[in-house]
Write a protein that holds these residues in place. Structure first.
Motif, PDB file in Angstrom:
ATOM      1  N   ALA A  12       0.836  -1.213   0.000  1.00  0.00           N
ATOM      2  CA  ALA A  12       0.000   0.000   0.000  1.00  0.00           C
ATOM      3  C   ALA A  12       0.870   1.262   0.000  1.00  0.00           C
ATOM      4  N   GLU A  31      11.591   3.391   4.766  1.00  0.00           N
ATOM      5  CA  GLU A  31      11.270   1.990   5.073  1.00  0.00           C
ATOM      6  C   GLU A  31      12.248   1.477   6.139  1.00  0.00           C
ATOM      7  N   ALA A  32      11.697   0.881   7.206  1.00  0.00           N
ATOM      8  CA  ALA A  32      12.539   0.401   8.314  1.00  0.00           C
ATOM      9  C   ALA A  32      13.424  -0.780   7.894  1.00  0.00           C
ATOM     10  N   ASN A  33      12.898  -1.666   7.055  1.00  0.00           N
ATOM     11  CA  ASN A  33      13.666  -2.856   6.660  1.00  0.00           C
ATOM     12  C   ASN A  33      14.703  -2.522   5.595  1.00  0.00           C
ATOM     13  N   LYS A  39       5.088  -7.422   4.186  1.00  0.00           N
ATOM     14  CA  LYS A  39       4.691  -8.837   4.265  1.00  0.00           C
ATOM     15  C   LYS A  39       4.923  -9.543   2.933  1.00  0.00           C
ATOM     16  N   PRO A  54       1.941 -13.393   1.488  1.00  0.00           N
ATOM     17  CA  PRO A  54       0.802 -13.735   0.638  1.00  0.00           C
ATOM     18  C   PRO A  54       1.147 -14.766  -0.424  1.00  0.00           C
ATOM     19  N   SER A  55       0.156 -15.631  -0.703  1.00  0.00           N
ATOM     20  CA  SER A  55       0.359 -16.661  -1.724  1.00  0.00           C
ATOM     21  C   SER A  55      -0.764 -16.660  -2.742  1.00  0.00           C
ATOM     22  N   LEU A  56      -1.874 -16.026  -2.388  1.00  0.00           N
ATOM     23  CA  LEU A  56      -3.030 -16.033  -3.294  1.00  0.00           C
ATOM     24  C   LEU A  56      -3.195 -14.650  -3.906  1.00  0.00           C
ATOM     25  N   VAL A 249      11.123   5.351  11.037  1.00  0.00           N
ATOM     26  CA  VAL A 249      10.577   6.620  11.521  1.00  0.00           C
ATOM     27  C   VAL A 249      10.221   6.472  13.000  1.00  0.00           C
ATOM     28  N   ASN A 277       1.948   4.026   6.218  1.00  0.00           N
ATOM     29  CA  ASN A 277       1.642   2.666   5.763  1.00  0.00           C
ATOM     30  C   ASN A 277       1.953   1.699   6.916  1.00  0.00           C
ATOM     31  N   MET A 278       2.368   2.291   8.050  1.00  0.00           N
ATOM     32  CA  MET A 278       2.606   1.483   9.247  1.00  0.00           C
ATOM     33  C   MET A 278       1.237   1.162   9.842  1.00  0.00           C
ATOM     34  N   ILE A 308       3.953 -20.252  10.223  1.00  0.00           N
ATOM     35  CA  ILE A 308       4.311 -20.797   8.907  1.00  0.00           C
ATOM     36  C   ILE A 308       5.610 -21.597   8.990  1.00  0.00           C
ATOM     37  N   GLY A 462      -2.955   0.948   3.798  1.00  0.00           N
ATOM     38  CA  GLY A 462      -2.494  -0.370   4.241  1.00  0.00           C
ATOM     39  C   GLY A 462      -3.575  -1.195   4.899  1.00  0.00           C
ATOM     40  N   GLY A 463      -3.204  -2.419   5.220  1.00  0.00           N
ATOM     41  CA  GLY A 463      -4.152  -3.420   5.679  1.00  0.00           C
ATOM     42  C   GLY A 463      -4.852  -3.128   6.990  1.00  0.00           C
ATOM     43  N   GLY A 470      -5.209  -7.661   2.843  1.00  0.00           N
ATOM     44  CA  GLY A 470      -5.145  -8.421   1.592  1.00  0.00           C
ATOM     45  C   GLY A 470      -4.651  -7.483   0.506  1.00  0.00           C
ATOM     46  N   ILE A 471      -3.929  -8.026  -0.473  1.00  0.00           N
ATOM     47  CA  ILE A 471      -3.286  -7.176  -1.480  1.00  0.00           C
ATOM     48  C   ILE A 471      -4.278  -6.263  -2.213  1.00  0.00           C
TER      49      ILE A 471
END
Ligand code: FAD
Length: 487
Positions: A12, A31-33, A39, A54-56, A249, A277-278, A308, A462-463, A470-471
């Protein structure tokens, strides 16, 4: 040009940055990463590639829309194909269903395997389509927090149909009366997990979700799910967006009721608009600790999380497909334990995603990359190492039992993701996958809007905010966010 700072390069955040750049903003994503996608990222272990989250992939037109908006040929950035098969379902009594995307085929399969007349499935899917066509545009594509959304003819039409939306009963209640066969009810109840909710609590209107899978179809990107992130990053950069990694941030700066910038590493960065987007909970708790927070919104029950196991498997199993579900025998108890006991049922439903079924290079020759997932509660302090060990044993027993072979001996390598790590990696409160749960009829209205009503020039995507996780919905959150901009 006006400046925008986006906090986070999740799907998002990337879509928001693209839309803002296209509108002429000078955009910076912090972006922190050290990687983009949140995800939606990917990793490799001993020759096996995995999509981490996500896979679907459904509703690809929302990805395409971004390229069209920027007048770029989507095929040059991103390719995907429609899957003929939606999912394979395995029940404990040996029943197996291969569900095709094509509704006629699906209904025939249900008739031959479960003895349920095919018309029942077709009628059910037509109902799901009707909910989407009458309410989808209102609930998913517009802000619920702006008057003009409520003053359209679409809303009037939808209001007239409300009695048929099953708002007064749960997804399970509606499915029981519409489908009547326990295995078919369980199959359609599962769609509640697409937004991390319980079918026994989520309102029947969420039986719209099957339409996303069976009406629009299911898809798979060339190169795996992570190709979505890669394509959006490339488009964002070409549109002039600067993505800065390892930039966590720490604070959103507010002056006279207006967001004016952010702070990180003791340095202030000023801007005209801030987009978070957090996850909305840590955005208020950590980045805005002295501002009045929307407590009722932040206290909403969270969606479920996931445990997982990423397994490199030294064999190919032809009975499995891209998406596979191994159902538990007591779905009701499974969800009760997740949402009420905050624990995991002893023999839970297991989902296996195998991208190497489509993308051969995701696993060595003769092998498969198994993404094995169980729905679990968010982290509220449970002993995750103990739960993980118990779930791992239960999953191996279940898969070995149903597939008739010893699965443990096929595992060449393993890594594990639990709710604590999901929260560490993405700042999702409690490690929930989809923000707030939809376990009541008002959840859609209680989700945080795409703007702050008390702090000007502060927006959200964002979600964890409207319209949900979901995307596809995350991509729509970016669209709605830009529609509500006032700078
Ligand atoms: P996120 O992906 O949560 O990204 C937020 C970003 O913000 C992260 O990169 C984070 O590092 C960054 N950030 C946070 N705080 C800060 C800060 N202070 N400073 C800087 N950066 C910060 N969806 C589907 O459509 N289909 C599926 O099959 C599916 N399955 C899923 C399975 C799993 C295991 C998971 C975890 C999710 C799944 N989802 C699925 C949900 C989907 O992944 C999410 O809804 C979506 O990716 C969320 O995107 P987002 O933009 O909200 O943010």
């Amino acid at each position: 040009p006006k400046k925008a700072i986006v906090i986070g390069a999740g799907v998002a955040g990337l879509a928001s940055a693209i839309r803002l750049a296209q509108k002429g903003f000078k955009v910076e994503i912090l972006e922190a990463n050290s990687y983009p996608g949140g995800k939606l990222h990917s990793f490799t272990q001993e020759g096996y590639r995995f999509d981490a989250g996500p896979s679907l992939f459904t509703m690809p037109h929302f990805v395409e829309e971004l390229f069209t908006l920027c007048q770029k040929p989507v095929e040059a950035y991103f390719q995907y194909s429609k899957m003929e098969e939606a999912c394979r379902y395995f029940y404990e009594d040996g029943t197996r269903l291969i569900v095709h995307a094509d509704t006629e085929k699906f209904a025939q399969e249900v008739e031959s395997q479960l003895g349920v007349p095919s018309e029942r499935v077709l009628k059910y899917l037509a109902h799901s389509r009707q909910i989407y066509e009458t309410s989808g545009k209102i609930f998913l594509e517009k802000s619920l927090h702006k008057a003009d959304t409520w003053l359209s003819t679409e809303v009037l039409k939808a209001l007239l149909l409300i009695p048929s939306f099953d708002l007064h009963r749960s997804m399970h209640g509606a499915n029981s009366s519409r489908l009547k066969h326990p295995k078919l009810i369980q199959l359609f109840d599962r769609f509640a997990t697409y937004n991390g909710s319980s079918p026994y609590q989520a309102p029947g209107i969420l039986n719209v979700i099957p339409h996303l899978e069976h009406g629009f179809g299911t898809f798979f990107p060339k190169g795996g799910m992570h190709a979505i992130t890669r394509a959006l990053v490339q488009l964002a950069e070409e549109m002039g967006v600067k993505i800065r990694y390892q930039q966590r941030v720490e604070k959103i700066l507010v002056e006279n009721g207006k967001a004016i910038g952010v702070e990180l590493n003791g340095e202030k960065r000023f801007t005209d608009v801030v987009i978070s987007n957090m996850d909305v909970v840590p955005t208020y708790r950590k980045l805005l600790p002295t501002e009045k927070a929307p407590e009722r919104t932040l206290r909403q029950e969270r969606s479920s999380s996931a445990l997982i196991f990423y397994w490199g498997i030294q064999k190919e199993l032809p009975e499995l497909g891209l998406h596979n579900i191994f159902f538990s025998e007591n779905y009701k108890e499974e969800f009760r334990q997740i949402f009420e006991e905050k624990t995991v049922y002893a023999d839970p439903t297991v989902y296996i995603h195998i991208s190497s079924k489509v993308e051969k290079e995701d696993a060595p020759a003769g092998c498969e990359n198994w993404f094995v997932m169980v729905n679990v509660p968010g982290n509220t302090g449970q002993d995750w190492s103990q739960i993980t060990q118990a779930v791992r044993e239960a999953v191996l027993l279940k898969l070995s039992r149903i597939l008739g072979q010893d699965i443990a001996s096929l595992i060449a390598n393993e890594s594990i993701l639990d709710p604590i790590r999901i929260e560490e990696n993405t700042a999702s409160y409690q490690g929930s996958l989809y923000g707030a749960a939809s376990n009541n009829a008002f959840a859609a209205f209680l989700r945080h809007p795409n703007f702050s009503s008390s702090i000007q020039n502060l927006h959200f995507c964002g979600g964890s905010v409207h319209p949900g996780g979901g995307i596809p919905l995350c991509l729509l959150s970016a669209k709605i966010m830009v529609d509500t901009l006032t700078v």
